[in-house]
Design a protein around this motif. Structure first.
Motif, PDB file in Angstrom:
ATOM      1  N   ILE A  65      -0.736  32.095  11.416  1.00 56.51           N
ATOM      2  CA  ILE A  65      -2.054  32.281  12.019  1.00 56.51           C
ATOM      3  C   ILE A  65      -1.953  33.274  13.171  1.00 56.51           C
ATOM      4  O   ILE A  65      -0.906  33.400  13.820  1.00 56.51           O
ATOM      5  CB  ILE A  65      -2.650  30.949  12.528  1.00 56.51           C
ATOM      6  N   ALA A  66      -3.024  34.004  13.413  1.00 51.25           N
ATOM      7  CA  ALA A  66      -3.040  34.969  14.512  1.00 51.25           C
ATOM      8  C   ALA A  66      -2.861  34.230  15.836  1.00 51.25           C
ATOM      9  O   ALA A  66      -3.511  33.214  16.085  1.00 51.25           O
ATOM     10  CB  ALA A  66      -4.348  35.742  14.510  1.00 51.25           C
ATOM     11  N   ALA A  67      -1.973  34.732  16.683  1.00 50.58           N
ATOM     12  CA  ALA A  67      -1.723  34.101  17.982  1.00 50.58           C
ATOM     13  C   ALA A  67      -2.373  34.900  19.105  1.00 50.58           C
ATOM     14  O   ALA A  67      -3.089  34.351  19.940  1.00 50.58           O
ATOM     15  CB  ALA A  67      -0.228  33.957  18.223  1.00 50.58           C
ATOM     16  N   SER A  68      -2.119  36.197  19.156  1.00 51.97           N
ATOM     17  CA  SER A  68      -2.727  37.023  20.202  1.00 51.97           C
ATOM     18  C   SER A  68      -2.474  38.485  19.886  1.00 51.97           C
ATOM     19  O   SER A  68      -1.654  38.832  19.039  1.00 51.97           O
ATOM     20  CB  SER A  68      -2.142  36.681  21.582  1.00 51.97           C
ATOM     21  N   ALA A  69      -3.198  39.329  20.599  1.00 51.98           N
ATOM     22  CA  ALA A  69      -2.959  40.767  20.589  1.00 51.98           C
ATOM     23  C   ALA A  69      -3.029  41.222  22.040  1.00 51.98           C
ATOM     24  O   ALA A  69      -3.559  40.519  22.897  1.00 51.98           O
ATOM     25  CB  ALA A  69      -3.999  41.494  19.747  1.00 51.98           C
ATOM     26  N   ASP A  70      -2.462  42.389  22.337  1.00 54.66           N
ATOM     27  CA  ASP A  70      -2.524  42.862  23.714  1.00 54.66           C
ATOM     28  C   ASP A  70      -3.040  44.286  23.752  1.00 54.66           C
ATOM     29  O   ASP A  70      -3.557  44.809  22.756  1.00 54.66           O
ATOM     30  CB  ASP A  70      -1.166  42.707  24.423  1.00 54.66           C
ATOM     31  N   ALA A  71      -2.901  44.920  24.910  1.00 59.35           N
ATOM     32  CA  ALA A  71      -3.477  46.251  25.079  1.00 59.35           C
ATOM     33  C   ALA A  71      -2.701  47.322  24.332  1.00 59.35           C
ATOM     34  O   ALA A  71      -3.175  48.441  24.202  1.00 59.35           O
ATOM     35  CB  ALA A  71      -3.537  46.594  26.570  1.00 59.35           C
ATOM     36  N   SER A  72      -1.527  47.001  23.849  1.00 60.31           N
ATOM     37  CA  SER A  72      -0.734  47.946  23.071  1.00 60.31           C
ATOM     38  C   SER A  72      -1.078  47.782  21.593  1.00 60.31           C
ATOM     39  O   SER A  72      -2.077  47.176  21.224  1.00 60.31           O
ATOM     40  CB  SER A  72       0.751  47.685  23.305  1.00 60.31           C
ATOM     41  N   PHE A  73      -0.201  48.308  20.728  1.00 66.01           N
ATOM     42  CA  PHE A  73      -0.389  48.161  19.291  1.00 66.01           C
ATOM     43  C   PHE A  73       0.284  46.900  18.754  1.00 66.01           C
ATOM     44  O   PHE A  73       0.238  46.631  17.563  1.00 66.01           O
ATOM     45  CB  PHE A  73       0.159  49.396  18.563  1.00 66.01           C
ATOM     46  N   ARG A  74       0.940  46.145  19.644  1.00 68.51           N
ATOM     47  CA  ARG A  74       1.607  44.920  19.204  1.00 68.51           C
ATOM     48  C   ARG A  74       0.586  43.825  18.908  1.00 68.51           C
ATOM     49  O   ARG A  74      -0.471  43.759  19.520  1.00 68.51           O
ATOM     50  CB  ARG A  74       2.566  44.411  20.288  1.00 68.51           C
ATOM     51  N   ARG A  75       0.947  42.937  18.006  1.00 60.89           N
ATOM     52  CA  ARG A  75       0.173  41.721  17.786  1.00 60.89           C
ATOM     53  C   ARG A  75       1.159  40.602  17.465  1.00 60.89           C
ATOM     54  O   ARG A  75       2.315  40.863  17.101  1.00 60.89           O
ATOM     55  CB  ARG A  75      -0.862  41.893  16.677  1.00 60.89           C
ATOM     56  N   TYR A  76       0.682  39.374  17.577  1.00 58.36           N
ATOM     57  CA  TYR A  76       1.558  38.213  17.444  1.00 58.36           C
ATOM     58  C   TYR A  76       0.941  37.197  16.488  1.00 58.36           C
ATOM     59  O   TYR A  76      -0.278  37.003  16.464  1.00 58.36           O
ATOM     60  CB  TYR A  76       1.783  37.563  18.817  1.00 58.36           C
ATOM     61  N   PHE A  77       1.809  36.549  15.716  1.00 62.93           N
ATOM     62  CA  PHE A  77       1.409  35.478  14.822  1.00 62.93           C
ATOM     63  C   PHE A  77       2.208  34.229  15.168  1.00 62.93           C
ATOM     64  O   PHE A  77       3.348  34.308  15.644  1.00 62.93           O
ATOM     65  CB  PHE A  77       1.661  35.852  13.361  1.00 62.93           C
ATOM     66  N   ARG A  78       1.613  33.076  14.917  1.00 64.50           N
ATOM     67  CA  ARG A  78       2.311  31.809  15.086  1.00 64.50           C
ATOM     68  C   ARG A  78       2.537  31.212  13.702  1.00 64.50           C
ATOM     69  O   ARG A  78       1.601  31.025  12.934  1.00 64.50           O
ATOM     70  CB  ARG A  78       1.506  30.869  15.984  1.00 64.50           C
ATOM     71  N   TRP A  79       3.809  30.939  13.408  1.00 67.19           N
ATOM     72  CA  TRP A  79       4.171  30.270  12.154  1.00 67.19           C
ATOM     73  C   TRP A  79       4.227  28.777  12.447  1.00 67.19           C
ATOM     74  O   TRP A  79       4.947  28.332  13.348  1.00 67.19           O
ATOM     75  CB  TRP A  79       5.514  30.776  11.648  1.00 67.19           C
ATOM     76  N   VAL A  80       3.445  28.000  11.705  1.00 66.44           N
ATOM     77  CA  VAL A  80       3.306  26.562  11.974  1.00 66.44           C
ATOM     78  C   VAL A  80       3.700  25.775  10.740  1.00 66.44           C
ATOM     79  O   VAL A  80       3.173  25.999   9.647  1.00 66.44           O
ATOM     80  CB  VAL A  80       1.846  26.215  12.364  1.00 66.44           C
ATOM     81  N   ASP A  81       4.632  24.852  10.924  1.00 67.83           N
ATOM     82  CA  ASP A  81       5.027  23.937   9.851  1.00 67.83           C
ATOM     83  C   ASP A  81       5.182  22.560  10.485  1.00 67.83           C
ATOM     84  O   ASP A  81       6.256  22.206  10.977  1.00 67.83           O
ATOM     85  CB  ASP A  81       6.323  24.396   9.193  1.00 67.83           C
ATOM     86  N   GLY A  82       4.096  21.785  10.479  1.00 64.32           N
ATOM     87  CA  GLY A  82       4.126  20.489  11.150  1.00 64.32           C
ATOM     88  C   GLY A  82       4.337  20.687  12.638  1.00 64.32           C
ATOM     89  O   GLY A  82       3.690  21.522  13.268  1.00 64.32           O
ATOM     90  N   PRO A  83       5.285  19.955  13.235  1.00 61.62           N
ATOM     91  CA  PRO A  83       5.499  20.070  14.678  1.00 61.62           C
ATOM     92  C   PRO A  83       6.275  21.323  15.073  1.00 61.62           C
ATOM     93  O   PRO A  83       6.316  21.674  16.241  1.00 61.62           O
ATOM     94  CB  PRO A  83       6.307  18.808  15.012  1.00 61.62           C
ATOM     95  N   ARG A  84       6.912  21.990  14.100  1.00 59.80           N
ATOM     96  CA  ARG A  84       7.723  23.161  14.436  1.00 59.80           C
ATOM     97  C   ARG A  84       6.875  24.431  14.387  1.00 59.80           C
ATOM     98  O   ARG A  84       6.142  24.662  13.422  1.00 59.80           O
ATOM     99  CB  ARG A  84       8.919  23.301  13.494  1.00 59.80           C
ATOM    100  N   THR A  85       6.974  25.225  15.445  1.00 59.60           N
ATOM    101  CA  THR A  85       6.247  26.490  15.498  1.00 59.60           C
ATOM    102  C   THR A  85       7.180  27.604  15.972  1.00 59.60           C
ATOM    103  O   THR A  85       8.093  27.365  16.772  1.00 59.60           O
ATOM    104  CB  THR A  85       5.038  26.409  16.439  1.00 59.60           C
ATOM    105  N   LEU A  86       6.931  28.801  15.491  1.00 53.65           N
ATOM    106  CA  LEU A  86       7.660  29.993  15.906  1.00 53.65           C
ATOM    107  C   LEU A  86       6.656  31.128  16.067  1.00 53.65           C
ATOM    108  O   LEU A  86       5.548  31.078  15.522  1.00 53.65           O
ATOM    109  CB  LEU A  86       8.729  30.368  14.876  1.00 53.65           C
ATOM    110  N   ILE A  87       7.057  32.156  16.797  1.00 54.25           N
ATOM    111  CA  ILE A  87       6.193  33.308  17.035  1.00 54.25           C
ATOM    112  C   ILE A  87       6.797  34.532  16.346  1.00 54.25           C
ATOM    113  O   ILE A  87       8.010  34.756  16.396  1.00 54.25           O
ATOM    114  CB  ILE A  87       6.030  33.583  18.542  1.00 54.25           C
ATOM    115  N   ILE A  88       5.938  35.321  15.717  1.00 55.15           N
ATOM    116  CA  ILE A  88       6.370  36.577  15.110  1.00 55.15           C
ATOM    117  C   ILE A  88       5.681  37.726  15.817  1.00 55.15           C
ATOM    118  O   ILE A  88       4.451  37.735  15.955  1.00 55.15           O
ATOM    119  CB  ILE A  88       6.050  36.633  13.598  1.00 55.15           C
ATOM    120  N   MET A  89       6.465  38.675  16.317  1.00 49.95           N
ATOM    121  CA  MET A  89       5.924  39.901  16.884  1.00 49.95           C
ATOM    122  C   MET A  89       5.865  40.966  15.800  1.00 49.95           C
ATOM    123  O   MET A  89       6.850  41.204  15.095  1.00 49.95           O
ATOM    124  CB  MET A  89       6.780  40.415  18.049  1.00 49.95           C
TER     125      MET A  89
END
Length: 338
Positions: free
Chosen positions: A34-58
């Motif tokens: 799921i989309a997590a955030s975006a910033d003023a640059s061209f980067r964006r972030y996603f959150r990978w969610v599987d039950g209680p475990r979550t990770l972030i993808i840049m």
């Protein structure tokens, strides 16, 4: 799903399997991205969610962003004892990083929600402690220099993007004279400061309000430069205005702790607050230029809505320091009000 996200999905599966195996986490489930955030640059972030475990993808498109500085500075910060997201997997050629999820509530969000005084004290004292640890680890030749050329290039964003593009005008001869006089005052002070590692965006939007030690984000643009920069950034924020007296009080908390830690801050607090004020003027002018550029070049208009905050910072600085008379005249001539 765009082409970047398709490539990310193809990379993510093997990266997750290796990460889970390396950390004895079992095997990754199907998860949800799921989309997590975006910033003023061209980067964006996603959150990978599987039950209680979550990770972030840049996702940092390599034609616009280079993830190698992020990886390098993350290691330097961690080595200094600063809490940063752990990097589980990286593909710098494609611009993908798999990161520890350090929470979804920033200092800024907590402040906007009405942060309790006790929590504010805890979080910002911890932020100061981490900043001092980062500065104490400084050494030359590791990060690029925040030198006169960089400072002048940043200052140039104000006449180029805010004045010429946003206000649709050019400096008159007298305004140009005031601009050059102002730049001389700022650079003389900034270049005389002791030099340390500088995060460059050490502000509530990039600090996570988690329990325990807050995590630091968005550090990939770090340089080696003026000592007052990061603490000035922390309390003269781009997105939240502190009362002036409270801001000065917090800067003194930093100064007291920095002195005790052996950092080369001036022996007199008034000297340091004067340095911080001029450092802030350079940053505020730069940010006005950047926000205008983001609006007109990148199609992100919302950042420029905070322009009055920076004009207020500049007006306040002028009222406190007669050396900024050229800036006062320039703001009046450009009819910029807080």
């Amino acid at each position: 799903m765009d082409s970047r996200q398709t490539a990310l999905q193809a990379w993510l599966g093997p990266a997750l399997r290796k990460t889970f195996a390396d950390h004895d986490w079992g095997s990754p489930g199907s998860g949800e991205l799921i989309a997590a955030s975006a910033d003023a640059s061209f980067r964006r972030y996603f959150r990978w969610v599987d039950g209680p475990r979550t990770l972030i993808i840049m996702d940092a498109p390599p034609e616009h962003e280079d993830t190698r500085p992020f990886v390098k500075v993350a290691a330097l910060l961690a080595e200094a004892g600063v809490r940063v997201p752990h990097i589980y997997a990286s593909d710098v050629e494609q611009g993908f990083l798999l990161l520890e999820d350090v929470g979804d509530r920033t200092f800024l969000e907590a402040m906007q929600e009405g942060m309790l005084t006790e929590e504010r004290q805890r979080l910002f004292r911890s932020a100061i402690d981490q900043l001092i640890a980062w500065q104490l680890s400084s050494r030359p030749g590791v990060l690029p220099d925040y030198d006169e050329a960089v400072l002048r290039r940043e200052l140039g964003l104000f006449p180029e993007w805010f004045v010429a593009r946003h206000l649709s005008r050019q400096f008159t001869d007298s305004e140009q004279d005031d601009w050059e006089a102002l730049c001389s005052v700022l650079l003389q002070s900034i270049l005389a400061e002791p030099r340390v590692f500088v995060h460059r965006d050490y502000m509530p939007r990039n600090l996570m309000a988690a329990t325990g030690t807050p995590a630091v984000l968005d550090f990939q643009d770090a340089l080696y430069g003026p000592l007052s920069y990061d603490v000035t950034c922390l309390f003269a924020d781009a997105f939240f205005s502190w009362p002036a007296a409270e801001r000065v009080a917090w800067v003194q908390v930093y100064w007291d702790k920095a002195q005790a830690a052996g950092l080369p801050v001036p022996a007199n607090f008034d000297t340091f607050i004067n340095q911080s004020r001029l450092m802030g003027v350079q940053r505020h002018l730069k940010v006005l230029g950047i926000f205008a550029r983001i609006r007109y070049r990148d199609g992100k208009p919302r950042y420029l809505e905070d322009a009055p905050r920076f004009v207020a910072y500049l007006r306040e600085a002028c009222a406190a320091d007669q050396r900024l008379a050229p800036l006062q005249r320039l703001l009046d001539s450009l009819e910029l009000q807080a």
